[in-house]
Structures are given as C-alpha cells and as structure tokens.
Design a protein around this motif. Structure first.
Motif, mmCIF file in Angstrom:
data_model
loop_
_atom_site.group_PDB
_atom_site.id
_atom_site.type_symbol
_atom_site.label_atom_id
_atom_site.label_comp_id
_atom_site.label_asym_id
_atom_site.label_seq_id
_atom_site.Cartn_x
_atom_site.Cartn_y
_atom_site.Cartn_z
ATOM 1 N N GLN A 59 45.430 48.914 33.681
ATOM 2 C CA GLN A 59 45.384 48.237 34.976
ATOM 3 C C GLN A 59 46.144 46.905 34.942
ATOM 4 O OE1 GLN A 59 43.978 49.673 37.958
ATOM 5 N NE2 GLN A 59 44.462 51.257 36.472
ATOM 6 N N ALA A 60 46.046 46.175 33.836
ATOM 7 C CA ALA A 60 46.798 44.924 33.717
ATOM 8 C C ALA A 60 48.294 45.202 33.647
ATOM 9 C CB ALA A 60 46.341 44.154 32.481
ATOM 10 N N LYS A 61 48.675 46.277 32.952
ATOM 11 C CA LYS A 61 50.083 46.659 32.874
ATOM 12 C C LYS A 61 50.603 47.079 34.246
ATOM 13 C CE LYS A 61 50.475 49.835 29.923
ATOM 14 N NZ LYS A 61 50.691 50.829 28.879
ATOM 15 N N GLU A 62 49.783 47.789 34.978
ATOM 16 C CA GLU A 62 50.163 48.206 36.335
ATOM 17 C C GLU A 62 50.340 46.985 37.242
ATOM 18 O OE1 GLU A 62 51.219 50.936 39.224
ATOM 19 O OE2 GLU A 62 50.918 51.252 37.080
ATOM 20 N N ALA A 63 49.407 46.039 37.173
ATOM 21 C CA ALA A 63 49.522 44.825 37.982
ATOM 22 C C ALA A 63 50.735 43.998 37.555
ATOM 23 C CB ALA A 63 48.244 43.991 37.850
ATOM 24 N N ALA A 70 39.759 44.035 34.913
ATOM 25 C CA ALA A 70 40.742 44.731 35.743
ATOM 26 C C ALA A 70 40.862 44.058 37.108
ATOM 27 C CB ALA A 70 40.352 46.205 35.899
ATOM 28 N N ILE A 71 39.739 43.624 37.655
ATOM 29 C CA ILE A 71 39.773 42.909 38.934
ATOM 30 C C ILE A 71 40.509 41.580 38.777
ATOM 31 C CG2 ILE A 71 38.316 41.708 40.625
ATOM 32 C CD1 ILE A 71 36.260 43.984 40.226
ATOM 33 N N VAL A 72 40.273 40.880 37.672
ATOM 34 C CA VAL A 72 40.980 39.620 37.428
ATOM 35 C C VAL A 72 42.483 39.864 37.345
ATOM 36 C CG1 VAL A 72 41.379 37.822 35.689
ATOM 37 C CG2 VAL A 72 39.052 38.411 36.362
ATOM 38 N N ALA A 73 42.886 40.943 36.679
ATOM 39 C CA ALA A 73 44.317 41.249 36.570
ATOM 40 C C ALA A 73 44.925 41.529 37.936
ATOM 41 C CB ALA A 73 44.528 42.444 35.641
ATOM 42 N N HIS A 74 44.194 42.245 38.788
ATOM 43 C CA HIS A 74 44.730 42.591 40.103
ATOM 44 C C HIS A 74 44.660 41.420 41.086
ATOM 45 C CE1 HIS A 74 45.493 46.748 39.226
ATOM 46 N NE2 HIS A 74 44.243 46.966 38.900
ATOM 47 N N LEU A 75 43.569 40.660 41.079
ATOM 48 C CA LEU A 75 43.420 39.572 42.050
ATOM 49 C C LEU A 75 44.026 38.262 41.577
ATOM 50 C CD1 LEU A 75 39.922 39.939 43.703
ATOM 51 C CD2 LEU A 75 42.167 40.499 44.604
ATOM 52 N N GLY A 76 44.272 38.131 40.291
ATOM 53 C CA GLY A 76 44.929 36.918 39.808
ATOM 54 C C GLY A 76 46.335 36.806 40.342
ATOM 55 N N GLY A 102 47.114 44.006 46.282
ATOM 56 C CA GLY A 102 46.249 43.407 45.266
ATOM 57 C C GLY A 102 44.782 43.591 45.592
ATOM 58 N N ILE A 103 44.426 43.449 46.873
ATOM 59 C CA ILE A 103 43.033 43.665 47.280
ATOM 60 C C ILE A 103 42.651 45.131 47.154
ATOM 61 C CG2 ILE A 103 41.463 43.590 49.266
ATOM 62 C CD1 ILE A 103 42.917 40.985 50.076
ATOM 63 N N LEU A 104 43.540 46.029 47.560
ATOM 64 C CA LEU A 104 43.255 47.462 47.405
ATOM 65 C C LEU A 104 43.069 47.832 45.929
ATOM 66 C CD1 LEU A 104 45.741 49.042 49.984
ATOM 67 C CD2 LEU A 104 43.247 48.879 50.165
ATOM 68 N N ALA A 105 43.883 47.264 45.072
ATOM 69 C CA ALA A 105 43.761 47.539 43.638
ATOM 70 C C ALA A 105 42.458 46.980 43.080
ATOM 71 C CB ALA A 105 44.952 46.954 42.893
ATOM 72 N N ALA A 106 42.049 45.796 43.532
ATOM 73 C CA ALA A 106 40.800 45.206 43.058
ATOM 74 C C ALA A 106 39.594 46.026 43.509
ATOM 75 C CB ALA A 106 40.675 43.770 43.545
ATOM 76 N N VAL A 107 39.644 46.548 44.735
ATOM 77 C CA VAL A 107 38.549 47.405 45.214
ATOM 78 C C VAL A 107 38.477 48.690 44.381
ATOM 79 C CG1 VAL A 107 37.774 48.798 47.178
ATOM 80 C CG2 VAL A 107 38.521 46.449 47.534
#
Length: 172
Positions: free
Chosen positions: A107-111, A67-73, A149-154
């Motif tokens: 989470q990937a769909k959201e990102a 999920a972090i990879v999806a948001h920070l990628g 993106g950072i807020l989502a990764a956190v």
C-alpha cells in the motif's frame, strides 16, 4: 545470644550492620524464606523477552493504521506544499515498514507510485501554465490527489488492497 533483662531497651546494632533477625538481608542475598520470588513466568509458557530482535510482524490493526498513514499523508502533504512533498509520507512508511508487513509495503508502494505520477503531472502543469491550460490541469491533479487519497484510506481501513487509477508503476 542471651536475652536482655526485662525493662532495658533493646540494643541497636552498630551503624551499617543488620540486626541478627527480622531485618533485611545484606545486599545481594535472598531472604531465607518467605521472600519475594523472581518474576513469574508469563502465561502460555512464553519467554519474557523475544530471543531474536529482528523485525517483528505488525498486528492487523497496526497494518491498517500505517496503510492509512501512507495514503492520507500524501494528500496532507499536497495541501501543505502544493503537491511537491506529497511523496514523503508513503516513502518513509515504505522504507521503514516494508520488511514487517507485505500489506503495508504494497500500500505504501502504491501510494508512492501515485504521488510520483502526480509530481510528474504537476511539472507538466507548470510548463502548461504558459498556455493557461496548466492552471486547470494543476487544479484537477490537486483534487484528484485528495479524492483518490481518501478513497485509498477508506479501502485501507477495510484492510483491502487498493490500486490507484491512472498510475505509472515506477516502484514494483
């Protein structure tokens, strides 16, 4: 078989044959006793290999990581390609892992939805650059992609379900 007289060296068997005792058994045969048993069964009585090779569910730590990879990628892609390729990381994560974890799929769909919305914003900004305001909107979109993106990764690191603001939900 008789013992050789004392003082004579023991006879060696012909080339390719095994000695009658104390040596290795021929290929494919088990030692008569005291040999190595087959692999012990795993603890808990589980099978050593899964019986079905379908999609295995992800562990919670792996769910958080993907999920972090999806948001920070996406912000990394935005830094590298000025936002044009930011949707690739969440798209790949969603396509590969959507059947293994509902959390990672969501989470990937959201990102991915957020990145598609940003891409539309970039296209509109390019059109508005003829009227100068497009430079400001493109910068605002770029900053917004990094901050959200950072807020989502956190939030993904805390294993929380994150929703991006101002996002059009193309993929539901």
């Amino acid at each position: 078989m008789s013992q050789p007289p004392e003082g004579t060296p023991p006879q060696q068997p012909p080339y390719g044959e095994q000695p009658p005792h104390g040596g290795q058994p021929p290929y494919g045969e088990q030692p008569p006793s005291g040999g190595q048993p087959p692999y012990p069964p795993p603890p808990g009585g589980q099978q050593p290999y899964p019986q079905a090779y379908g999609a295995q569910p992800l562990a919670p730590a792996d769910e958080r990581m993907w999920a972090i990879v999806a948001h920070l990628g996406a912000p990394v892609g935005a830094l590298v390609s000025a936002g044009v390729l930011g949707f690739l990381a969440p798209l790949v994560v969603w396509l590969v892992l959507r059947e293994r974890s509902a959390y990672v799929a969501d989470q990937a769909k959201e990102a991915l939805n957020f990145q598609i919305t940003l891409l539309i914003g970039y296209v509109v900004s390019i059109v508005l650059m003829f009227v100068v305001i497009g430079f400001f909107t493109a910068t605002a979109i770029w900053v917004m992609s990094i901050v959200f993106g950072i807020l989502a990764a956190v939030a993904a690191n805390r294993h929380e379900w994150y929703r991006y603001p101002l996002t059009i939900r193309f993929i539901s």
